[in-house]
Design a protein around this motif. Sequence first.
Motif, short mmCIF file in Angstrom:
data_model
loop_
_atom_site.label_atom_id
_atom_site.label_comp_id
_atom_site.label_asym_id
_atom_site.label_seq_id
_atom_site.Cartn_x
_atom_site.Cartn_y
_atom_site.Cartn_z
N PRO A 112 0.73 -1.19 -0.11
CA PRO A 112 0.02 -0.17 0.02
C PRO A 112 0.83 1.21 -0.08
N ASP A 113 1.86 1.47 0.57
CA ASP A 113 2.78 2.44 0.60
C ASP A 113 3.17 2.86 -0.73
N HIS A 114 3.31 1.79 -1.79
CA HIS A 114 3.87 2.11 -3.22
C HIS A 114 2.54 1.84 -4.10
N GLY A 115 1.25 1.71 -3.60
CA GLY A 115 0.24 1.71 -4.53
C GLY A 115 -0.04 0.61 -5.46
N VAL A 116 0.76 -0.77 -5.17
CA VAL A 116 0.81 -2.03 -6.08
C VAL A 116 0.75 -3.00 -5.32
N TYR A 117 0.27 -4.12 -6.02
CA TYR A 117 0.47 -5.41 -5.55
C TYR A 117 1.80 -6.09 -6.34
N THR A 118 2.47 -6.96 -5.56
CA THR A 118 3.87 -7.39 -6.42
C THR A 118 3.69 -8.98 -6.29
N VAL A 119 4.11 -9.60 -7.29
CA VAL A 119 4.48 -10.96 -7.17
C VAL A 119 5.97 -11.11 -7.61
N PHE A 120 6.79 -12.07 -7.19
CA PHE A 120 8.28 -12.16 -7.47
C PHE A 120 8.28 -13.44 -8.15
N VAL A 121 8.93 -13.47 -9.30
CA VAL A 121 9.29 -14.64 -10.03
C VAL A 121 11.01 -14.95 -9.79
N GLU A 122 11.22 -16.17 -8.92
CA GLU A 122 12.53 -16.22 -8.71
C GLU A 122 13.34 -17.08 -9.99
N LEU A 123 14.62 -16.16 -10.33
CA LEU A 123 15.42 -16.87 -11.29
C LEU A 123 16.67 -16.76 -10.93
N GLY A 124 17.18 -18.06 -10.08
CA GLY A 124 18.66 -18.05 -9.68
C GLY A 124 18.70 -16.83 -8.70
N ASP A 125 19.84 -16.14 -8.89
CA ASP A 125 20.16 -14.91 -7.84
C ASP A 125 19.58 -13.58 -8.12
N THR A 126 18.49 -13.70 -9.07
CA THR A 126 17.88 -12.41 -9.62
C THR A 126 16.30 -12.74 -9.52
N LYS A 127 15.53 -11.67 -9.73
CA LYS A 127 13.89 -11.87 -9.78
C LYS A 127 13.54 -11.04 -10.75
N ILE A 128 12.32 -11.30 -11.22
CA ILE A 128 11.25 -10.52 -11.85
C ILE A 128 10.31 -9.99 -11.03
#
Length: 134
Positions: free
Chosen positions: A39-55
């Motif tokens: 809510p502080d950023h006005g978004v919903y997030t989903v993280f996709v894990e890809l090794g040592d980084t994410k989308i």
Amino acid sequence: KWNIGKINHIAIAVPDMEKAAALYRDVLGAKVSEKHPQPDHGVYTVFVELGDTKIELLNPMGDKSPIQNFLDKNKGGGMHHICLEVDNIKAAMDDLKSRNIRLLSAEPKIGAHGKPVVFLHPKDCNGTLVELEE
């Protein structure tokens, strides 16, 4: 003073969170988080894990969300920002300000990972919105 680290994530604004998450989870076989409100950023997030980084998939929370503004201009969604890790966000902010890189907030905010973040103005970063995360 401060050092830059690896890419933490690349954020993609999506008009349909469930459809986007299903692509990465069901079609590409990636590990995909649950949807979390920020809510502080006005978004919903989903993280996709890809090794040592994410989308990071971003979906608007309400009509005043900055992601809604982005989607109004980019109906199909698209890359929103890149997040880079830094070891000292306050020192990075001071140094970047002294180099005439505009910050989008005077103080860091707490981001989706519970760590301090700040965004750099895209006009000062070759047209790319850059997020720094400590």
